[in-house]
Design a protein around this motif. Structure first.
Motif, PDB file in Angstrom:
ATOM      1  N   ARG A  91       0.831  -1.218   0.000  1.00 43.34           N
ATOM      2  CA  ARG A  91       0.000   0.000   0.000  1.00 43.34           C
ATOM      3  C   ARG A  91       0.854   1.252   0.000  1.00 43.34           C
ATOM      4  O   ARG A  91       0.583   2.210  -0.738  1.00 43.34           O
ATOM      5  CB  ARG A  91      -0.907  -0.052   1.224  1.00 43.34           C
ATOM      6  N   ASP A  92       1.906   1.274   0.822  1.00 34.08           N
ATOM      7  CA  ASP A  92       2.793   2.433   0.859  1.00 34.08           C
ATOM      8  C   ASP A  92       3.525   2.621  -0.467  1.00 34.08           C
ATOM      9  O   ASP A  92       3.688   3.744  -0.950  1.00 34.08           O
ATOM     10  CB  ASP A  92       3.812   2.282   1.992  1.00 34.08           C
TER      11      ASP A  92
ATOM     12  N   ARG B 257       1.271   4.154  -3.056  1.00 32.02           N
ATOM     13  CA  ARG B 257       1.156   5.609  -2.879  1.00 32.02           C
ATOM     14  C   ARG B 257       2.374   6.323  -3.453  1.00 32.02           C
ATOM     15  O   ARG B 257       2.256   7.360  -4.116  1.00 32.02           O
ATOM     16  CB  ARG B 257       1.016   5.942  -1.393  1.00 32.02           C
TER      17      ARG B 257
ATOM     18  N   ALA C 297      -0.946   8.968  -5.577  1.00 30.55           N
ATOM     19  CA  ALA C 297      -2.335   9.082  -5.142  1.00 30.55           C
ATOM     20  C   ALA C 297      -2.493   8.520  -3.732  1.00 30.55           C
ATOM     21  O   ALA C 297      -1.867   7.517  -3.377  1.00 30.55           O
ATOM     22  CB  ALA C 297      -3.256   8.333  -6.104  1.00 30.55           C
ATOM     23  N   GLU C 298      -3.325   9.175  -2.952  1.00 32.17           N
ATOM     24  CA  GLU C 298      -3.594   8.697  -1.609  1.00 32.17           C
ATOM     25  C   GLU C 298      -4.477   7.445  -1.667  1.00 32.17           C
ATOM     26  O   GLU C 298      -5.340   7.329  -2.545  1.00 32.17           O
ATOM     27  CB  GLU C 298      -4.301   9.772  -0.782  1.00 32.17           C
ATOM     28  N   PRO C 299      -4.277   6.499  -0.768  1.00 30.05           N
ATOM     29  CA  PRO C 299      -5.110   5.287  -0.764  1.00 30.05           C
ATOM     30  C   PRO C 299      -6.577   5.621  -0.564  1.00 30.05           C
ATOM     31  O   PRO C 299      -6.931   6.610   0.074  1.00 30.05           O
ATOM     32  CB  PRO C 299      -4.550   4.486   0.421  1.00 30.05           C
ATOM     33  N   ARG C 300      -7.409   4.798  -1.128  1.00 30.95           N
ATOM     34  CA  ARG C 300      -8.853   5.002  -1.006  1.00 30.95           C
ATOM     35  C   ARG C 300      -9.324   4.810   0.429  1.00 30.95           C
ATOM     36  O   ARG C 300     -10.261   5.473   0.887  1.00 30.95           O
ATOM     37  CB  ARG C 300      -9.576   4.024  -1.935  1.00 30.95           C
TER      38      ARG C 300
ATOM     39  N   GLY D  34      -8.330   4.636   4.602  1.00 33.03           N
ATOM     40  CA  GLY D  34      -7.359   5.152   5.555  1.00 33.03           C
ATOM     41  C   GLY D  34      -6.563   4.046   6.232  1.00 33.03           C
ATOM     42  O   GLY D  34      -6.905   2.860   6.170  1.00 33.03           O
ATOM     43  N   SER D  35      -5.499   4.464   6.902  1.00 34.13           N
ATOM     44  CA  SER D  35      -4.609   3.497   7.557  1.00 34.13           C
ATOM     45  C   SER D  35      -5.324   2.692   8.627  1.00 34.13           C
ATOM     46  O   SER D  35      -5.012   1.516   8.839  1.00 34.13           O
ATOM     47  CB  SER D  35      -3.405   4.236   8.161  1.00 34.13           C
TER      48      SER D  35
ATOM     49  N   SER E 245      -4.020   1.496  -8.387  1.00 31.39           N
ATOM     50  CA  SER E 245      -3.418   2.826  -8.384  1.00 31.39           C
ATOM     51  C   SER E 245      -2.084   2.837  -9.126  1.00 31.39           C
ATOM     52  O   SER E 245      -1.694   3.858  -9.702  1.00 31.39           O
ATOM     53  CB  SER E 245      -3.215   3.310  -6.945  1.00 31.39           C
TER      54      SER E 245
END
Length: 236
Positions: A104-105, A108, A113-116, A118-119, A146
């Motif tokens: 995931r990191d 990004r 793009a920011e992940p859909r 949240g953490s 992404s």
């Protein structure tokens, strides 16, 4: 002011997010899945052993009303198998989350793009009722799409998720309310649903390992492609 002075005063470009090595995390997650699958195979063997032994004349371990009879040697060994299997499954889950966090990191960093999601949902999305039916798959799919918006999501992601949901819904799957003694009693009276749940969970572990390999390979290739461009933090 000369061009050299303007160049000297220009601020340094802000580096993008660092990419994190992902192959090691993938290997650990696959190893954890292999151990978890083995633990459930052993569990299935004990279900068969209990069914073949048959229920003792004294009845099930849980006699009702808070009364429990002494366990047989086979029943006691099943308690140990169940405990070890639960611990192995927990370690497997932690290794999987470490891999997913890195994937995931890196997504990004590669896409900007920011992940859909949240953490917090990276962890709570697996246990929150209702939303856990789609958020974990959504996190995996979002991390891949992404980086590769022009590619179809690998089919193995959907196979993994279908088997995972089947494992959750199984009569003695990944999450169930029956105690170990109640599962033993069910092995005596109807072992087939237990074995079906065991098979589904082992299959889910296998497809999860294949999914990890597929997504990790694709992301690593993109990381290797961006390395000559001087992207920061790419491990050799």
């Amino acid at each position: 002011m000369s061009d050299q002075e303007i160049t000297a005063q220009a601020p340094d470009p802000v580096p993008g997010p660092a990419l994190r090595p992902v192959r090691g995390a993938a290997r650990c997650a696959v190893a954890g899945l292999a151990l978890a699958a083995l633990a459930w195979v052993v569990r299935a063997v004990w279900h068969v052993r209990l069914a073949m032994a048959g229920q003792p004349a004294s009845g099930p371990p849980d006699q009702g009303g808070g009364q429990h009879r002494p366990l047989t040697a086979l029943e006691d060994s099943y308690h140990q198998v169940s405990s070890v299997g639960g611990a192995v499954t927990l370690l497997c889950a932690l290794a999987f989350l470490v891999w997913l966090d890195r994937i995931r990191d890196n997504a990004r960093a590669l896409s900007g793009a920011e992940p859909r999601y949240g953490s917090l949902l990276l962890y709570l999305g697996w246990i929150l009722p209702v939303v856990n039916l789609w958020i974990p798959r959504g996190i995996v799919a979002d991390a891949h799409r992404s980086v590769f918006p022009d590619r179809r999501l690998p089919a193995v992601v959907n196979w993994w998720w279908a088997l995972w949901l089947a494992g959750l819904a199984g009569s003695a799957g990944l999450i169930y309310s029956d105690s170990t003694d109640e599962v033993i009693a069910r092995a005596y009276t109807g072992v087939l649903p237990l074995l079906a749940a065991d098979v589904v969970i082992v299959a889910a572990a296998g497809t999860a390992a294949l999914m990890i390999r597929t997504l990790t390979t694709a992301q690593q290739r993109r990381m290797d492609e961006t390395a000559p461009a001087g992207r920061p933090g790419i491990a050799p």
